[in-house]
Scaffold this active site. Structure first.
Site, PDB file in Angstrom:
ATOM      1  N   LYS A  76       0.861  -1.193   0.000  1.00  0.00           N
ATOM      2  CA  LYS A  76       0.000   0.000   0.000  1.00  0.00           C
ATOM      3  C   LYS A  76       0.895   1.240   0.000  1.00  0.00           C
ATOM      4  O   LYS A  76       1.919   1.272   0.692  1.00  0.00           O
ATOM      5  CB  LYS A  76      -0.914  -0.020   1.229  1.00  0.00           C
ATOM      6  CG  LYS A  76      -1.932   1.122   1.259  1.00  0.00           C
ATOM      7  CD  LYS A  76      -2.928   0.970   2.416  1.00  0.00           C
ATOM      8  CE  LYS A  76      -3.952   2.099   2.449  1.00  0.00           C
ATOM      9  NZ  LYS A  76      -4.950   1.966   3.520  1.00  0.00           N
ATOM     10  N   SER A 151      -9.981   2.282   2.514  1.00  0.00           N
ATOM     11  CA  SER A 151      -9.052   3.002   1.679  1.00  0.00           C
ATOM     12  C   SER A 151      -8.040   2.110   0.946  1.00  0.00           C
ATOM     13  O   SER A 151      -7.404   2.561   0.011  1.00  0.00           O
ATOM     14  CB  SER A 151      -8.275   4.005   2.542  1.00  0.00           C
ATOM     15  OG  SER A 151      -7.470   3.321   3.483  1.00  0.00           O
ATOM     16  N   SER A 175     -10.446  -0.123   6.712  1.00  0.00           N
ATOM     17  CA  SER A 175      -9.831  -0.050   5.372  1.00  0.00           C
ATOM     18  C   SER A 175      -9.128  -1.300   4.870  1.00  0.00           C
ATOM     19  O   SER A 175      -8.731  -1.339   3.714  1.00  0.00           O
ATOM     20  CB  SER A 175      -8.859   1.117   5.314  1.00  0.00           C
ATOM     21  OG  SER A 175      -9.581   2.308   5.149  1.00  0.00           O
TER      22      SER A 175
HETATM   23  N1  GLN Z   1     -13.473   4.788   5.821  1.00  0.00           N
HETATM   24  C1  GLN Z   1     -12.914   5.208   7.064  1.00  0.00           C
HETATM   25  C2  GLN Z   1     -12.441   6.624   6.943  1.00  0.00           C
HETATM   26  O1  GLN Z   1     -12.663   7.200   5.943  1.00  0.00           O
HETATM   27  C3  GLN Z   1     -11.788   4.292   7.462  1.00  0.00           C
HETATM   28  C4  GLN Z   1     -10.544   4.521   6.696  1.00  0.00           C
HETATM   29  C5  GLN Z   1      -9.442   3.628   7.123  1.00  0.00           C
HETATM   30  O2  GLN Z   1      -9.637   2.613   7.776  1.00  0.00           O
HETATM   31  N2  GLN Z   1      -8.234   4.048   6.790  1.00  0.00           N
HETATM   32  O3  GLN Z   1     -11.861   7.192   7.824  1.00  0.00           O
END
Ligand code: GLN
Length: 484
Positions: A76, A151, A175
């Protein structure tokens, strides 16, 4: 080859049926063919990957190998990797070349794995659809009109489309698990503190945790063996004995107590997702598990609490991007304050700015007690709900996400709808618990459904066992999108 497990790939490499250079080249060719459509990778650097593969082939020739030696892994783009462009999905870091390796990257290097490239992600990991990336959206291999989740959307898409053997992700509020669910793969967020955050660009430090995304629980266990371990450079890294996460995979499930929280099967859950999850539970009954009804009364507050705490931490973490030290600097400005303002206005995207503003607000004088402190207290209650639940059951199960993958653009204008995608995953981060998602069938639109498994602190080996036994009895995890 592309459907082989990590164990099979490792065996093929050690038996010299294929070299690491050949395997890496095969994946690079696949990326060249498919990435223009899926946009799963932000950076591919064939020369560097192949040089690593040459070194891995030497290790393989000498017989000094680990389980992942010579295997191409996608990283990532939140992990700093020395000499690699590391963007975090942002214009702010679009040209940033990391001068050092994150702990996770070091661990993969030590294991002799190949860095196959940096995967696309929501900007600074803020999002649930991968649409906030400065480098454009990622497409879901099961349906190109659909989002892959976020994400870690690039990682999930790359694993599902067989554009890597396995990948890393990070999970602050879901995410790893939500994109794993939406792309029909397996992903695990370990207990907070298990994987070092050193060199992982910070979003919300008390919630961020890295973990593997792969095609099976067994592959995730092998990845976790490499990723975990104490690191003194992360003050929240836990000093624990080294574990072999594959050790319990083969254990039978007779006697396992599965807790089903009533709050996870209430209003807001799509009927098709609910049915697939119930069918998975029925399968677990066949495997010898017993089902216990439980309640997590405070989880209804998880999304609001998260959207106070995560932006608060993000507003502080992202203050380092000021145009002075590294990252984007506005080309024209009048004085220092103007330079800060223009660099940050131009360098950050809309969602990131929204979070910084919320975070700054909830931390400001007069609102701190009303929002931030209150949210911290409720976070404690949410964690206590899980502690109470685990006196009655060994693992908790439910849906990972309330629906299957939605279409690109569908929720873009409505942040609250987007935030609700993580309604079942966020409480796990707030409590610091491990959670995973495994594929358990398909919804009405033929898109994958994920089953979430939540374990008690440090119970990763048991969760992987629970997931693996289901994957021995079913084949949802080995289904591939058409054409892959
Ligand atoms: N969707 C959540 C956010 O926007 C979690 C994102 C994540 O786990 N990095 O914060």
């Amino acid at each position: 080859m592309f459907n082989s497990s990590l164990t099979q790939l490792g065996a093929a490499l050690r038996a010299k049926q294929i070299s690491s250079v050949e395997l890496t080249q095969l994946y690079l060719d696949r990326i060249a063919t498919h990435n223009p459509v899926f946009n799963a990778y932000i950076t591919v650097d064939a020369k560097t990957s192949l040089a690593q593969a040459v070194a891995a082939d030497t290790l393989l020739a000498n017989g000094s190998t680990g389980a992942l030696t010579g295997i191409p892994i996608a990283q990532k783009d939140i992990f700093c990797a020395k000499g690699w462009r590391t963007t975090c999905g942002s214009k702010m870091l679009a040209d940033f070349i990391a001068p050092y390796d994150a702990h996770v990257i070091e661990q993969f290097n030590k294991a002799g794995a190949i860095n196959l490239g940096k995967t696309n992600m929501d900007e600074f990991a803020m999002g649930s659809s991968n649409e906030t990336s400065y480098f454009g959206p990622v497409r879901n291999p099961w349906n190109q009109k659909a989002v892959p989740g976020g994400s870690s959307g690039g990682a999930a898409s790359a694993v599902a489309a067989r554009l890597c053997a396995a990948a890393t992700g990070t999970d602050t509020g879901g995410s790893i698990r939500q994109p794993a669910a939406l792309c029909g793969i397996t992903g695990i967020k370990p207990t907070y503190g298990t994987v070092s955050r050193y060199g992982m660009i910070a979003f919300a430090s008390s919630l961020d945790q890295a973990g593997p995304m792969a095609r099976s629980a067994e592959d995730c266990a092998l990845m976790l063996n490499v990723m975990t371990g104490f690191d003194e450079r992360d003050s929240t890294s836990l000093q624990r004995d080294v574990e072999d996460y594959t050790r319990d995979l083969a254990k039978p499930l007779a006697g396992l107590r599965i807790g089903l929280p009533k709050e996870f099967f209430a209003e807001g859950l799509s009927a098709d997702v609910g049915s697939r999850v119930q069918e998975a539970i029925a399968e677990y009954r066949k495997l010898g598990a017993t089902i216990v009804g439980i309640s997590l009364p405070n989880t209804r507050l998880a999304v609001p609490v998260y959207y106070v705490l995560a932006p608060a931490e993000a507003s502080s973490n992202l203050s380092r991007f000021d145009g002075v030290r590294y990252g984007y600097r506005a080309p024209e400005y009048t004085d220092l304050a103007d330079m800060y303002e223009k660099s940050r206005s131009q360098g950050f995207g809309e969602e990131v700015k929204r979070r910084i503003m919320i975070g700054t607000y909830v931390l400001s004088h007069g609102y701190y007690d009303a929002y931030y402190l209150q949210a911290q207290k409720i976070r404690r209650l949410i964690a206590q709900d899980f502690t109470d639940a685990f006196t009655q059951c060994d693992v908790i199960m439910g849906p990972t996400s309330p629906s299957t993958a939605f279409n690109l653009g569908e929720k873009g204008d409505d942040p609250v709808q987007m935030y609700l995608s993580d309604i079942y995953t966020i409480a796990v981060n707030l409590a610091g618990l491990p959670g995973m998602s495994i594929p358990c069938g398909f919804g009405d639109n033929a898109m994958p459904v994920g089953l979430q498994i939540i374990g008690n602190y440090f119970d990763e080996a048991r969760m992987l066992n629970v997931a693996h036994q289901y994957q021995l009895a079913t084949d949802w995890h080995s289904r591939a999108p058409q054409g892959f």
